[in-house]
Design a protein around this motif. Structure first.
Motif, short mmCIF file in Angstrom:
data_model
loop_
_atom_site.label_atom_id
_atom_site.label_comp_id
_atom_site.label_asym_id
_atom_site.label_seq_id
_atom_site.Cartn_x
_atom_site.Cartn_y
_atom_site.Cartn_z
N ASP A 182 -16.24 -9.29 10.06
CA ASP A 182 -15.83 -10.68 10.18
C ASP A 182 -14.63 -11.00 9.30
OD1 ASP A 182 -18.04 -11.51 11.90
OD2 ASP A 182 -19.29 -11.08 10.15
N ALA A 183 -14.41 -10.19 8.27
CA ALA A 183 -13.29 -10.39 7.34
C ALA A 183 -12.95 -9.04 6.72
CB ALA A 183 -13.67 -11.39 6.25
N VAL A 184 -11.73 -8.97 6.17
CA VAL A 184 -11.26 -7.71 5.57
C VAL A 184 -10.57 -8.02 4.25
CG1 VAL A 184 -9.69 -5.73 5.83
CG2 VAL A 184 -10.96 -6.60 7.83
N VAL A 185 -10.90 -7.22 3.25
CA VAL A 185 -10.17 -7.19 1.98
C VAL A 185 -9.57 -5.80 1.90
CG1 VAL A 185 -10.32 -7.35 -0.53
CG2 VAL A 185 -11.80 -8.80 0.90
N LEU A 186 -8.26 -5.73 1.70
CA LEU A 186 -7.57 -4.45 1.69
C LEU A 186 -6.76 -4.31 0.40
CD1 LEU A 186 -6.54 -1.82 3.07
CD2 LEU A 186 -4.75 -3.24 4.11
N GLY A 187 -6.95 -3.20 -0.27
CA GLY A 187 -6.20 -2.95 -1.50
C GLY A 187 -5.38 -1.69 -1.40
N GLY A 188 -4.26 -1.72 -2.10
CA GLY A 188 -3.39 -0.55 -2.16
C GLY A 188 -2.91 -0.32 -3.57
N ALA A 189 -2.99 0.91 -4.00
CA ALA A 189 -2.45 1.27 -5.31
C ALA A 189 -0.93 1.22 -5.25
CB ALA A 189 -2.92 2.67 -5.69
N LEU A 190 -0.33 0.94 -6.38
CA LEU A 190 1.13 0.93 -6.50
C LEU A 190 1.58 2.21 -7.17
CD1 LEU A 190 1.69 -2.73 -7.73
CD2 LEU A 190 1.93 -1.84 -5.40
N TYR A 191 2.57 2.85 -6.57
CA TYR A 191 3.18 4.05 -7.14
C TYR A 191 4.68 3.89 -7.02
CZ TYR A 191 -1.48 6.01 -6.78
OH TYR A 191 -2.82 6.22 -6.90
N THR A 192 5.35 3.91 -8.13
CA THR A 192 6.81 3.75 -8.18
C THR A 192 7.29 2.60 -7.29
OG1 THR A 192 7.23 5.45 -6.49
CG2 THR A 192 7.19 6.19 -8.79
N GLY A 193 6.60 1.47 -7.40
CA GLY A 193 7.01 0.28 -6.67
C GLY A 193 6.67 0.27 -5.20
N ARG A 194 5.84 1.19 -4.77
CA ARG A 194 5.46 1.25 -3.36
C ARG A 194 3.95 1.08 -3.22
NH1 ARG A 194 9.53 5.76 -2.83
NH2 ARG A 194 11.24 4.74 -1.75
N TRP A 195 3.58 0.36 -2.15
CA TRP A 195 2.16 0.18 -1.83
C TRP A 195 1.64 1.45 -1.21
CZ3 TRP A 195 -0.83 -2.96 2.22
CH2 TRP A 195 -1.89 -3.64 1.63
N HIS A 196 0.41 1.83 -1.49
CA HIS A 196 -0.16 3.08 -1.00
C HIS A 196 -0.01 3.20 0.52
CE1 HIS A 196 -3.03 6.30 -0.26
NE2 HIS A 196 -2.96 6.57 -1.56
N ARG A 197 0.42 4.36 0.97
CA ARG A 197 0.72 4.54 2.40
C ARG A 197 -0.51 4.37 3.29
NH1 ARG A 197 2.22 10.47 1.39
NH2 ARG A 197 0.17 11.36 1.11
N ASP A 198 -1.71 4.70 2.80
CA ASP A 198 -2.91 4.51 3.63
C ASP A 198 -3.16 3.02 3.89
OD1 ASP A 198 -3.27 7.24 3.69
OD2 ASP A 198 -4.94 7.24 2.27
N ALA A 199 -2.90 2.18 2.90
CA ALA A 199 -3.06 0.74 3.08
C ALA A 199 -2.01 0.21 4.06
CB ALA A 199 -2.96 0.02 1.73
N SER A 200 -0.77 0.64 3.90
CA SER A 200 0.29 0.21 4.82
C SER A 200 0.00 0.67 6.24
CB SER A 200 1.64 0.77 4.37
OG SER A 200 2.04 0.17 3.18
N ARG A 201 -0.40 1.90 6.39
CA ARG A 201 -0.70 2.45 7.72
C ARG A 201 -1.86 1.68 8.36
NH1 ARG A 201 -1.59 7.93 6.56
NH2 ARG A 201 0.66 8.14 6.55
N PHE A 202 -2.85 1.34 7.56
CA PHE A 202 -4.01 0.57 8.03
C PHE A 202 -3.55 -0.75 8.66
CE2 PHE A 202 -7.31 -2.59 7.37
CZ PHE A 202 -8.45 -1.96 7.82
N THR A 203 -2.63 -1.44 8.00
CA THR A 203 -2.17 -2.74 8.54
C THR A 203 -1.36 -2.56 9.82
OG1 THR A 203 -0.15 -2.86 7.19
CG2 THR A 203 -2.17 -3.82 6.25
N ARG A 204 -0.64 -1.46 9.94
CA ARG A 204 0.09 -1.21 11.19
C ARG A 204 -0.87 -0.87 12.32
NH1 ARG A 204 3.28 1.59 7.63
NH2 ARG A 204 2.58 3.60 8.40
N GLN A 205 -1.84 0.00 12.05
CA GLN A 205 -2.76 0.45 13.09
C GLN A 205 -3.68 -0.66 13.59
OE1 GLN A 205 -4.73 3.70 11.11
NE2 GLN A 205 -3.27 5.20 11.88
N HIS A 206 -4.04 -1.59 12.72
CA HIS A 206 -5.03 -2.62 13.06
C HIS A 206 -4.41 -4.02 13.09
CE1 HIS A 206 -8.14 0.42 12.71
NE2 HIS A 206 -7.64 0.75 11.54
N ARG A 207 -3.11 -4.08 13.25
CA ARG A 207 -2.37 -5.35 13.18
C ARG A 207 -3.01 -6.46 14.00
NH1 ARG A 207 3.96 -5.74 14.46
NH2 ARG A 207 3.97 -4.93 12.37
#
Length: 169
Positions: free
Chosen positions: A49-74
């Motif tokens: 019913d709802a989603v909380v999504l977190g991404g670790a920061l590495y050298t100013g970038r959001w974790h790629r798995d979190a970014s990919r998740f938002t693209r795949q499930h947009r």
């Protein structure tokens, strides 16, 4: 009827996963069903019913798995309430003031129509993986800057927001 919340995350050394578990615990204590999973392992968000999504920061970038998740499930994410968080600053800045999302998290916020994004301090301790992480530790800049009280308070706000949303006709 209980609402089900997915708490997903992208992490390299486990700190963001620990934050996700704290958030899920607070949501559970508020009467919500939760499922905590690495973002890369989530195949479908339809059961939630709802989603909380977190991404670790590495050298100013959001974790790629979190970014990919938002693209795949947009599309599915745009149809349910979403909250985003980042974890990573290795200093007290995240507890002292609101930090703007890094570009990847900002894109995810637009993509998902997230209700909110917040940045929490990170943790980097001995044994961390990655060349850059080891360099940071060698420079003495590691440590644990997560503010668990702030994280819990934010999760309580999410639970309260979902409770209000459930009561609307």
């Amino acid at each position: 009827m209980s609402r089900t919340v997915l708490v997903a995350y992208g992490t390299r050394n486990g700190s963001t996963a620990e934050i996700a578990r704290v958030i899920a615990s607070v949501l559970r204590d508020s009467g919500l069903e939760t499922d905590v999973r690495p973002a890369a392992e989530v195949g479908d968000v339809a059961p939630y019913d709802a989603v909380v999504l977190g991404g670790a920061l590495y050298t100013g970038r959001w974790h790629r798995d979190a970014s990919r998740f938002t693209r795949q499930h947009r599309q599915a994410l745009a149809e349910r309430p979403v909250w985003l968080f980042s974890s990573g600053p290795l200093d007290p800045s995240a507890s002292e003031r609101d930090l703007p999302p890094v570009p990847g998290a900002r894109r995810a916020q637009r993509r998902t129509q997230a209700r909110e994004h917040v940045t929490f301090g990170g943790r980097l301790e001995a044994g961390a993986r990655g060349r850059i992480a080891r360099m940071i530790l060698e420079q003495g800049r590691g440590g644990d800057y997560r503010d668990m009280d702030r994280i819990s308070a934010w999760a309580t706000e999410i639970a309260d927001g979902l409770a209000v949303g459930a009561q609307r006709p």
